[in-house]
Design an enzyme around this catalytic site. Structure first.
Site, mmCIF file in Angstrom:
data_model
loop_
_atom_site.group_PDB
_atom_site.id
_atom_site.type_symbol
_atom_site.label_atom_id
_atom_site.label_comp_id
_atom_site.label_asym_id
_atom_site.label_seq_id
_atom_site.Cartn_x
_atom_site.Cartn_y
_atom_site.Cartn_z
ATOM 1 N N ASN A 110 -28.018 -89.100 52.317
ATOM 2 C CA ASN A 110 -29.403 -89.209 52.457
ATOM 3 C C ASN A 110 -30.303 -88.824 51.499
ATOM 4 O O ASN A 110 -30.009 -87.646 50.663
ATOM 5 C CB ASN A 110 -29.823 -88.460 53.757
ATOM 6 C CG ASN A 110 -31.244 -88.534 54.313
ATOM 7 O OD1 ASN A 110 -32.243 -88.681 53.354
ATOM 8 N ND2 ASN A 110 -31.405 -88.467 55.380
ATOM 9 N N GLY A 112 -33.110 -87.621 50.915
ATOM 10 C CA GLY A 112 -34.103 -86.368 51.403
ATOM 11 C C GLY A 112 -33.029 -85.181 51.274
ATOM 12 O O GLY A 112 -33.637 -84.093 51.240
ATOM 13 N N CYS A 113 -31.939 -85.184 50.882
ATOM 14 C CA CYS A 113 -31.089 -83.891 51.047
ATOM 15 C C CYS A 113 -30.588 -83.660 49.440
ATOM 16 O O CYS A 113 -30.702 -84.533 48.539
ATOM 17 C CB CYS A 113 -30.000 -84.015 52.050
ATOM 18 S SG CYS A 113 -28.613 -85.061 51.498
ATOM 19 N N GLY A 114 -30.277 -82.444 49.102
ATOM 20 C CA GLY A 114 -29.528 -82.105 47.714
ATOM 21 C C GLY A 114 -27.952 -82.625 48.012
ATOM 22 O O GLY A 114 -27.766 -83.408 46.990
ATOM 23 N N CYS A 116 -24.718 -83.359 50.231
ATOM 24 C CA CYS A 116 -24.377 -83.786 51.747
ATOM 25 C C CYS A 116 -23.002 -83.753 51.941
ATOM 26 O O CYS A 116 -22.051 -84.048 51.137
ATOM 27 C CB CYS A 116 -24.995 -85.253 51.689
ATOM 28 S SG CYS A 116 -26.544 -85.624 51.137
#
Length: 271
Positions: A110, A112-114, A116
């Protein structure tokens, strides 16, 4: 791979007023820029860094993250851009480039994340080869070291707000000092400078002016640095990993003797 040497004036003057006063003053503030790093034209990361010793950073960042195994895996480094936007374009061996591409596939997730998923945990808690182990540095190499560090931090002298990483050789002499707004970046620059100048770290140690977190330990172990000294206390997890990987870990407090957290004291279990 020539690079313009950093100037001690790598900061900018800004005016300010003290709260409750109308009198203007000036202060030197540390500069930073966005540095895009690519390998064989494949974009890999964008880091906020201080805009000096960028080739050292590119090499140390690559070594410290395990993307290359040796300075000889890098064929060329091209630093481009000015002001707040820079690029570091690295040409690396096909073997390392393949490994970098594999890691990118594993970490895709994703936007939006750093980091995963399971692969992110593997990156945060990687499997590292233990160091061979080395004697602790002599006490006299650590005494008075805090005062000597200040003499080396030319950039922080003007602006503050900068971390430093230094290499002290087997004779107790400070051979290298690298500074950056980021503590990880400062150590990356030091590791890169050691590799580019082909300085043997055997018998010496690295010192960081920041707290010692697990990521800094990862970088030191990958770089083969046997002893890491920090001006702030390490985290508990960092001590556990240092002992497991045979890294000498020392905290240098303000007003007391150096504290050796790794190797563990021989009487620890009976204490």
């Amino acid at each position: 791979m020539p690079e313009r040497k950093a100037s001690p004036a790598a900061s900018s003057a800004y005016s300010y007023v003290e709260l409750g006063s109308q009198h203007a003053h000036q202060a030197e503030l540390a500069e930073e820029c966005a540095l895009a790093i690519s390998y064989n034209d494949l974009n890999q990361a964008v880091m906020m860094v201080s805009p000096h010793h960028l080739q050292d950073f590119a090499v140390g960042f690559s070594l410290g993250n395990g993307w290359i195994n040796s300075i000889d895996d890098i064929y060329d480094i091209d630093i481009r851009g000015l002001a707040s936007s820079r690029e570091a374009r690295l040409e690396v061996s096909s073997r390392c480039f393949w490994a970098i591409k594999q890691q990118r596939r594993q970490l895709a997730g994703n936007s939006g994340c750093g980091l995963c998923g399971v692969d992110a945990l593997d990156q945060a808690l990687p499997v590292l080869d233990a160091l061979p182990g080395a004697p602790l540095p002599p006490l006299e190499h650590l005494q008075g070291l805090r005062d000597r560090i200040g003499e080396q931090q030319q950039l922080a002298r003007n602006s503050g707000a900068l971390h430093a990483a230094l290499f002290i050789d087997a004779q107790g002499d400070i051979r290298l000092c690298r500074e950056d707004i980021g503590r990880h970046n400062a150590l990356d620059k030091l590791i890169g400078a050691l590799a580019r100048e082909r300085i043997d770290s055997h018998g010496g140690f690295a010192l960081v002016t920041s707290r010692c977190s697990l990521e800094l330990l990862h970088k030191a172990v990958r770089a083969g640095i046997a002893t890491l000294v920090s001006l702030s206390a390490p985290t508990a997890l960092t001590v556990e990993w240092a002992r497991r990987h045979r890294l000498n870990l020392i905290h240098l407090p303000h007003h007391s003797s150096p504290r050796v957290y790794s190797p563990a004291p021989v009487n620890e279990e009976s204490a």
